[in-house]
Scaffold this motif. Structure first.
Motif: not given
Length: 206
Positions: A8-18, A81-95
């Motif tokens: 995913t281009k952008g923030r996730l790309e950079k976090q995944f690279t790290e 297939f949803d393999l596994l969570p990764l330790p970045f891109g953390k956020c939350r859904f909210a109203v």
């Protein structure tokens, strides 16, 4: 044969690279890609796309693995297939909404980029809502009276605060996910297993 990973281009790309760098991968080709949309590294081919398109490339087998936000998986529910969570891109859904807003009769009107997620959440609470689907900054909707509240991803909350909005309900947390093409998991198991295992070991280490 090297596996293909859609990023995913952008923030996730950079976090995944790290994430890869901390895991011992050579990430120089990813850092020096310029405007190229596909890059070859020592371990895999990388392609860069919008999050929603990442799931499509994986679903159709163009990419073997994908790195995407869990929000897209929940909203679109692609056949991957949803393999596994990764330790970045953390956020939350909210109203969220204006502190003074209240529903005066009729259904609550919710503005969101995620109509399926919002509808499911309120339905599980026994509430019926009207959805206003937006693609841009949903924070604007309650300010202009288009909606009572919004459902959106919240990371720091700074955008809400700057626009006079507050979180009214915490929905659930999420992170980036590693997804896979179902056939690739079977047919390319030998080349995918080392990469997937390295992701899992890093997740456990954290």
């Amino acid at each position: 044969m090297k596996p293909v990973i859609a990023l995913t281009k952008g923030r996730l790309e950079k976090q995944f690279t790290e994430f890869l760098k901390s895991n011992g991968y050579d990430v120089a080709p990813l850092l020096d890609k310029g405007r190229r949309l596909q890059v070859e590294t020592d371990d895999f081919f990388a392609v860069f796309a919008k999050g929603i398109d990442v799931t499509t490339y994986v679903e159709y087998g163009i990419a073997d693995l994908g790195i995407v936000g869990a929000d897209i998986l929940l909203e679109v529910q692609p056949d991957v297939f949803d393999l596994l969570p990764l330790p970045f891109g953390k956020c939350r859904f909210a109203v969220a909404g204006l502190p003074t807003s209240e529903v005066r009769g009729g259904k609550q009107r919710i503005a969101t980029k995620y109509p399926n997620i919002a509808t499911k959440y309120f339905r599980e609470q026994g509430k019926s809502i009207d959805i206003v689907k937006l693609e841009g900054s949903v924070e604007l909707a309650p300010l202009l009276g288009l909606a009572d509240d919004i459902v959106d991803i919240v990371e720091t909350g700074s955008t809400l605060k700057e626009n006079g909005l507050i979180v009214k309900e915490e929905m659930f947390s999420l992170s980036a996910r590693c997804i896979a093409n179902r056939n690739s998991l079977k047919l390319k198991k030998s080349i995918l297993a080392p990469i997937i295992d390295s992701f899992r070991m890093e997740e456990v280490a954290r």
